[in-house]
Design a protein around this motif. Structure first.
Motif, mmCIF file in Angstrom:
data_model
loop_
_atom_site.group_PDB
_atom_site.id
_atom_site.type_symbol
_atom_site.label_atom_id
_atom_site.label_comp_id
_atom_site.label_asym_id
_atom_site.label_seq_id
_atom_site.Cartn_x
_atom_site.Cartn_y
_atom_site.Cartn_z
ATOM 1 N N SER A 145 62.040 56.088 43.832
ATOM 2 C CA SER A 145 62.101 55.975 45.293
ATOM 3 C C SER A 145 62.690 57.203 45.985
ATOM 4 O O SER A 145 62.903 57.184 47.199
ATOM 5 C CB SER A 145 62.878 54.714 45.727
ATOM 6 O OG SER A 145 64.281 54.910 45.643
ATOM 7 N N HIS A 146 62.915 58.283 45.251
ATOM 8 C CA HIS A 146 63.419 59.522 45.829
ATOM 9 C C HIS A 146 62.309 60.568 45.851
ATOM 10 O O HIS A 146 61.577 60.726 44.874
ATOM 11 C CB HIS A 146 64.604 60.063 45.012
ATOM 12 C CG HIS A 146 65.783 59.158 44.994
ATOM 13 N ND1 HIS A 146 66.838 59.278 45.864
ATOM 14 C CD2 HIS A 146 66.078 58.093 44.194
ATOM 15 C CE1 HIS A 146 67.740 58.348 45.619
ATOM 16 N NE2 HIS A 146 67.295 57.607 44.610
ATOM 17 N N ARG A 147 62.191 61.300 46.951
ATOM 18 C CA ARG A 147 61.163 62.337 47.079
ATOM 19 C C ARG A 147 61.732 63.681 46.614
ATOM 20 O O ARG A 147 62.823 64.073 47.007
ATOM 21 C CB ARG A 147 60.659 62.452 48.508
ATOM 22 C CG ARG A 147 59.902 61.237 48.984
ATOM 23 C CD ARG A 147 59.372 61.454 50.387
ATOM 24 N NE ARG A 147 58.226 62.360 50.408
ATOM 25 C CZ ARG A 147 58.079 63.364 51.255
ATOM 26 N NH1 ARG A 147 59.014 63.646 52.132
ATOM 27 N NH2 ARG A 147 56.996 64.128 51.224
ATOM 28 N N TYR A 148 60.962 64.363 45.777
ATOM 29 C CA TYR A 148 61.358 65.667 45.250
ATOM 30 C C TYR A 148 60.227 66.674 45.440
ATOM 31 O O TYR A 148 59.052 66.343 45.274
ATOM 32 C CB TYR A 148 61.652 65.577 43.753
ATOM 33 C CG TYR A 148 62.998 64.998 43.395
ATOM 34 C CD1 TYR A 148 64.092 65.819 43.127
ATOM 35 C CD2 TYR A 148 63.170 63.622 43.304
ATOM 36 C CE1 TYR A 148 65.318 65.287 42.786
ATOM 37 C CE2 TYR A 148 64.401 63.076 42.958
ATOM 38 C CZ TYR A 148 65.475 63.923 42.693
ATOM 39 O OH TYR A 148 66.696 63.381 42.357
ATOM 40 N N PHE A 149 60.609 67.903 45.767
ATOM 41 C CA PHE A 149 59.709 69.042 45.688
ATOM 42 C C PHE A 149 59.833 69.616 44.286
ATOM 43 O O PHE A 149 60.937 69.744 43.755
ATOM 44 C CB PHE A 149 60.109 70.099 46.722
ATOM 45 C CG PHE A 149 59.445 71.434 46.535
ATOM 46 C CD1 PHE A 149 58.142 71.646 46.962
ATOM 47 C CD2 PHE A 149 60.122 72.486 45.934
ATOM 48 C CE1 PHE A 149 57.536 72.884 46.802
ATOM 49 C CE2 PHE A 149 59.533 73.732 45.777
ATOM 50 C CZ PHE A 149 58.232 73.927 46.207
ATOM 51 N N SER A 150 58.705 69.972 43.675
ATOM 52 C CA SER A 150 58.720 70.484 42.309
ATOM 53 C C SER A 150 57.786 71.666 42.182
ATOM 54 O O SER A 150 56.678 71.661 42.743
ATOM 55 C CB SER A 150 58.291 69.385 41.329
ATOM 56 O OG SER A 150 58.163 69.905 40.022
ATOM 57 N N MET A 151 58.236 72.696 41.420
ATOM 58 C CA MET A 151 57.399 73.857 41.162
ATOM 59 C C MET A 151 57.999 74.623 39.989
ATOM 60 O O MET A 151 59.228 74.670 39.827
ATOM 61 C CB MET A 151 57.324 74.746 42.404
ATOM 62 C CG MET A 151 56.338 75.891 42.299
ATOM 63 S SD MET A 151 56.185 76.773 43.883
ATOM 64 C CE MET A 151 55.055 78.075 43.388
ATOM 65 N N VAL A 152 57.142 75.227 39.173
ATOM 66 C CA VAL A 152 57.600 76.046 38.049
ATOM 67 C C VAL A 152 57.497 77.514 38.433
ATOM 68 O O VAL A 152 56.437 77.992 38.840
ATOM 69 C CB VAL A 152 56.762 75.780 36.782
ATOM 70 C CG1 VAL A 152 57.230 76.695 35.645
ATOM 71 C CG2 VAL A 152 56.874 74.313 36.353
ATOM 72 N N TYR A 153 58.604 78.233 38.299
ATOM 73 C CA TYR A 153 58.637 79.686 38.440
ATOM 74 C C TYR A 153 59.943 80.172 37.818
ATOM 75 O O TYR A 153 60.898 79.398 37.666
ATOM 76 C CB TYR A 153 58.535 80.134 39.905
ATOM 77 C CG TYR A 153 59.519 79.494 40.854
ATOM 78 C CD1 TYR A 153 60.785 80.053 41.079
ATOM 79 C CD2 TYR A 153 59.186 78.337 41.560
ATOM 80 C CE1 TYR A 153 61.684 79.475 41.954
ATOM 81 C CE2 TYR A 153 60.084 77.751 42.430
ATOM 82 C CZ TYR A 153 61.336 78.322 42.631
ATOM 83 O OH TYR A 153 62.220 77.732 43.502
ATOM 84 N N GLY A 154 59.961 81.440 37.420
ATOM 85 C CA GLY A 154 61.165 81.969 36.787
ATOM 86 C C GLY A 154 61.482 81.319 35.451
ATOM 87 O O GLY A 154 62.636 81.313 35.027
#
Length: 206
Positions: A145-154
């Motif tokens: 129920s929690h919103r997260y932004f996700s991305m792979v870099y570094g």
């Protein structure tokens, strides 16, 4: 102010990004603001990477970073993703968070630890355990129920929590205001964004 240039065009989903993406979003003074206060400080802390390569630790790797510029860099990545028209960021819709982040970046205010908290886990090869140096499509997802932004870099799968209510199960993994951060590792085969990109590439006509 952050003067955003929004090119015409639709945002269609794409797969794995191997060389990153480029789009001129802001006026020159704003780009300089991002570069001087967010990008250069992050590169000084992350070049060379402080993570073991190959990953030779059990559990998590303890790091200490400079809290404000480190966190602001990741918030700037989220903000760029939210206002971009590129296909790689098509799934990033943060609604009312956009003006809040804009103001934080203008004021260089990272906020308290649990305001847009940052977490990460190194992405490693499932056999060699070397860090996998790729960039993936960005997304916003829901975890318990929690919103997260996700991305792979570094070399890391980064997470930024967008929801305001507390997610106590993961709070210890979030970046601390004194700069302490614990980063675990995940095989690249267990990262959904990479697997989606890999599947899309396999479907491409040769």
């Amino acid at each position: 102010m952050l003067a955003i240039r929004r090119p015409n065009g639709t945002r269609r989903a794409r797969g794995l990004l191997q060389k990153g993406v480029r789009q001129h979003l802001f006026c020159e003074p704003c780009e300089q603001h991002f570069n001087e206060h967010f990008e250069k400080p992050f590169l000084r802390q992350w070049t060379p990477s402080p993570l073991p390569d190959p990953w030779d630790v059990d559990g998590v790797q303890a790091l200490t970073v400079d809290y404000a510029p480190f966190k602001l860099f990741h918030l700037s990545v989220l903000f760029r993703a939210a206002v971009s028209s590129l296909a790689a960021y098509a799934d990033v819709d943060i609604g009312s968070h956009e003006p809040v982040l804009r103001q934080r970046l203008l004021e260089r205010n990272p906020g308290a630890r649990l305001e847009y908290p940052i977490a990460g886990r190194a992405v490693i090869h499932h056999r060699t355990r070397h860090i996998v140096p790729i960039i993936t499509q960005a997304s916003v997802c829901t975890i318990e129920s929690h919103r997260y932004f996700s991305m792979v870099y570094g070399g890391v799968e980064w997470w930024i929590k967008l929801s305001s209510h507390r997610h106590r199960r993961f709070e210890e993994t979030f970046l601390h205001t004194d700069g302490r951060m614990s980063i675990g590792a995940v095989p690249w085969t267990n990262v959904p964004a990479i697997q989606r990109a890999s599947a899309a590439l396999r479907k491409r006509p040769r």
